[in-house]
Design a protein around this motif. Structure first.
Motif, PDB file in Angstrom:
ATOM      1  N   TYR A 159     -41.186   8.820  18.515  1.00 12.80           N
ATOM      2  CA  TYR A 159     -41.142  10.269  18.325  1.00 12.80           C
ATOM      3  C   TYR A 159     -42.147  11.019  19.199  1.00 12.80           C
ATOM      4  N   PRO A 160     -43.400  10.590  19.272  1.00  9.66           N
ATOM      5  CA  PRO A 160     -44.337  11.318  20.136  1.00  9.66           C
ATOM      6  C   PRO A 160     -43.899  11.360  21.601  1.00  9.66           C
ATOM      7  N   MET A 161     -43.222  10.304  22.059  1.00  9.55           N
ATOM      8  CA  MET A 161     -42.780  10.281  23.450  1.00  9.55           C
ATOM      9  C   MET A 161     -41.595  11.226  23.663  1.00  9.55           C
ATOM     10  N   ILE A 162     -40.688  11.253  22.707  1.00  6.77           N
ATOM     11  CA  ILE A 162     -39.539  12.154  22.815  1.00  6.77           C
ATOM     12  C   ILE A 162     -39.999  13.604  22.791  1.00  6.77           C
ATOM     13  N   MET A 163     -40.996  13.888  21.983  1.00  8.07           N
ATOM     14  CA  MET A 163     -41.497  15.263  21.824  1.00  8.07           C
ATOM     15  C   MET A 163     -42.666  15.582  22.755  1.00  8.07           C
ATOM     16  N   ARG A 164     -42.979  14.697  23.652  1.00  7.16           N
ATOM     17  CA  ARG A 164     -44.130  14.836  24.546  1.00  7.16           C
ATOM     18  C   ARG A 164     -44.252  16.221  25.193  1.00  7.16           C
ATOM     19  N   PRO A 165     -43.218  16.733  25.854  1.00  2.00           N
ATOM     20  CA  PRO A 165     -43.384  18.033  26.517  1.00  2.00           C
ATOM     21  C   PRO A 165     -43.789  19.149  25.541  1.00  2.00           C
ATOM     22  N   MET A 166     -43.172  19.160  24.368  1.00  3.48           N
ATOM     23  CA  MET A 166     -43.504  20.183  23.383  1.00  3.48           C
ATOM     24  C   MET A 166     -44.932  19.994  22.862  1.00  3.48           C
ATOM     25  N   PHE A 167     -45.300  18.751  22.542  1.00  4.56           N
ATOM     26  CA  PHE A 167     -46.657  18.489  22.054  1.00  4.56           C
ATOM     27  C   PHE A 167     -47.693  18.866  23.102  1.00  4.56           C
ATOM     28  N   MET A 168     -47.420  18.587  24.359  1.00  5.55           N
ATOM     29  CA  MET A 168     -48.377  18.923  25.414  1.00  5.55           C
ATOM     30  C   MET A 168     -48.574  20.435  25.515  1.00  5.55           C
ATOM     31  N   ARG A 169     -47.490  21.181  25.361  1.00  2.50           N
ATOM     32  CA  ARG A 169     -47.603  22.650  25.403  1.00  2.50           C
ATOM     33  C   ARG A 169     -48.321  23.186  24.165  1.00  2.50           C
ATOM     34  N   ILE A 170     -47.906  22.737  22.979  1.00  2.00           N
ATOM     35  CA  ILE A 170     -48.488  23.245  21.726  1.00  2.00           C
ATOM     36  C   ILE A 170     -49.987  22.957  21.660  1.00  2.00           C
ATOM     37  N   PHE A 171     -50.371  21.741  21.997  1.00  2.00           N
ATOM     38  CA  PHE A 171     -51.767  21.328  21.874  1.00  2.00           C
ATOM     39  C   PHE A 171     -52.568  21.492  23.161  1.00  2.00           C
ATOM     40  N   LYS A 172     -51.925  22.080  24.190  1.00  2.00           N
ATOM     41  CA  LYS A 172     -52.575  22.330  25.481  1.00  2.00           C
ATOM     42  C   LYS A 172     -53.213  21.058  26.046  1.00  2.00           C
ATOM     43  N   LEU A 173     -52.395  20.008  26.157  1.00  2.00           N
ATOM     44  CA  LEU A 173     -52.855  18.707  26.643  1.00  2.00           C
ATOM     45  C   LEU A 173     -52.396  18.479  28.074  1.00  2.00           C
ATOM     46  N   ASP A 174     -53.235  17.841  28.870  1.00  2.00           N
ATOM     47  CA  ASP A 174     -52.779  17.385  30.182  1.00  2.00           C
ATOM     48  C   ASP A 174     -52.330  15.931  30.045  1.00  2.00           C
ATOM     49  N   ASN A 175     -51.846  15.346  31.123  1.00  2.00           N
ATOM     50  CA  ASN A 175     -51.325  13.978  31.070  1.00  2.00           C
ATOM     51  C   ASN A 175     -52.360  12.972  30.590  1.00  2.00           C
ATOM     52  N   GLU A 176     -53.588  13.103  31.058  1.00  2.00           N
ATOM     53  CA  GLU A 176     -54.641  12.150  30.671  1.00  2.00           C
ATOM     54  C   GLU A 176     -54.969  12.277  29.187  1.00  2.00           C
ATOM     55  N   GLN A 177     -55.010  13.504  28.681  1.00  2.00           N
ATOM     56  CA  GLN A 177     -55.293  13.703  27.260  1.00  2.00           C
ATOM     57  C   GLN A 177     -54.173  13.120  26.396  1.00  2.00           C
ATOM     58  N   PHE A 178     -52.936  13.319  26.827  1.00  2.80           N
ATOM     59  CA  PHE A 178     -51.817  12.767  26.068  1.00  2.80           C
ATOM     60  C   PHE A 178     -51.846  11.235  26.114  1.00  2.80           C
ATOM     61  N   LYS A 179     -52.149  10.691  27.281  1.00  3.86           N
ATOM     62  CA  LYS A 179     -52.252   9.234  27.435  1.00  3.86           C
ATOM     63  C   LYS A 179     -53.320   8.686  26.485  1.00  3.86           C
ATOM     64  N   GLN A 180     -54.450   9.397  26.369  1.00  3.11           N
ATOM     65  CA  GLN A 180     -55.525   8.968  25.464  1.00  3.11           C
ATOM     66  C   GLN A 180     -55.044   8.983  24.016  1.00  3.11           C
ATOM     67  N   LEU A 181     -54.265   9.997  23.644  1.00  3.50           N
ATOM     68  CA  LEU A 181     -53.717  10.050  22.283  1.00  3.50           C
ATOM     69  C   LEU A 181     -52.816   8.850  22.003  1.00  3.50           C
ATOM     70  N   ILE A 182     -52.016   8.468  22.976  1.00  2.00           N
ATOM     71  CA  ILE A 182     -51.130   7.314  22.803  1.00  2.00           C
ATOM     72  C   ILE A 182     -51.955   6.040  22.638  1.00  2.00           C
ATOM     73  N   GLU A 183     -53.033   5.925  23.414  1.00  2.88           N
ATOM     74  CA  GLU A 183     -53.931   4.765  23.264  1.00  2.88           C
ATOM     75  C   GLU A 183     -54.499   4.718  21.853  1.00  2.88           C
ATOM     76  N   GLU A 184     -54.969   5.875  21.347  1.00  2.00           N
ATOM     77  CA  GLU A 184     -55.522   5.947  19.993  1.00  2.00           C
ATOM     78  C   GLU A 184     -54.446   5.665  18.951  1.00  2.00           C
ATOM     79  N   ARG A 185     -53.242   6.073  19.264  1.00  3.37           N
ATOM     80  CA  ARG A 185     -52.137   5.972  18.313  1.00  3.37           C
ATOM     81  C   ARG A 185     -51.768   4.521  17.988  1.00  3.37           C
TER      82      ARG A 185
END
Length: 195
Positions: A159-185
């Motif tokens: 689910y986080p990968m499918i919704m990635r573009p929306m989550f990145m916009r809502i939470f104002k994340l860049d690619n590295e920040q999103f990658k870090q979230l996936i690592e934590e996840r």
């Protein structure tokens, strides 16, 4: 007829895979792929006839690779918790490398003849469901229909990968920040599954 150069063909496929699955350029043209691969559009068309044919081939190869890797985990003799941890790791590794691959999975799931319906896949899934049930019976996992366990696992990973573009916009994340979230996840998914 010209001799097919497997190296060039693979370079085109690798480039297309990167463009579609890593960059998320779902509307890339054969010209875009040719430019990125350093070949002519005519050569891309020679090997693949159309961008749809290329997408299909790249996707099928990616799904075969994913299936092989996940099968290796499911068929291993590792203890169940370790097996699930490796399963999550493999999935997360591919999700980080190819964040838009899930978009293609969703598209493929809606076709009758997809990568998940072969008989061998069904047998392996049944074996894994029995392992899940055994873990439940041993008290290691909360009792539920084993299918729910698998659905929960895939939902938490996909689910986080499918919704990635929306989550990145809502939470104002860049690619590295999103990658870090996936690592934590990865650890969060494991803790959620094995509360």
């Amino acid at each position: 007829m010209a001799i097919r150069d497997k190296g060039t063909e693979q370079r085109i496929m690798d480039t297309a895979k990167h463009i579609f699955f890593a960059e998320g350029k779902l509307n890339a043209t054969t010209q875009d792929i040719a430019d990125a691969a350093g070949v002519s559009r005519t050569l891309v068309n020679y090997y693949f006839r159309s961008v749809d044919s290329l997408i299909d081939r790249v996707y099928r190869e990616a799904m075969a690779d994913l299936s092989l890797r996940l099968d290796k985990v499911m068929e291993s003799d590792a203890p169940f918790k370790e097996k699930v941890a490796i399963f999550i790791e493999v999935f997360a590794e591919l999700a980080i490398k190819y964040p838009y691959q899930e978009t293609f999975v969703v598209k493929d799931i809606n076709t009758a003849d997809n990568a998940f319906t072969d008989e061998d896949r069904q047998v392996k899934t049944e074996i894994f469901l029995k392992q899940i049930k055994a873990e439940m019976d041993a008290g290691h996992i909360e009792q539920m229909n084993p299918i729910h366990f698998m659905m929960n696992l895939f939902a938490l990973m996909s689910y986080p990968m499918i919704m990635r573009p929306m989550f990145m916009r809502i939470f104002k994340l860049d690619n590295e920040q999103f990658k870090q979230l996936i690592e934590e996840r990865k650890a969060l998914i494991f803790k959620t599954i094995f509360r």
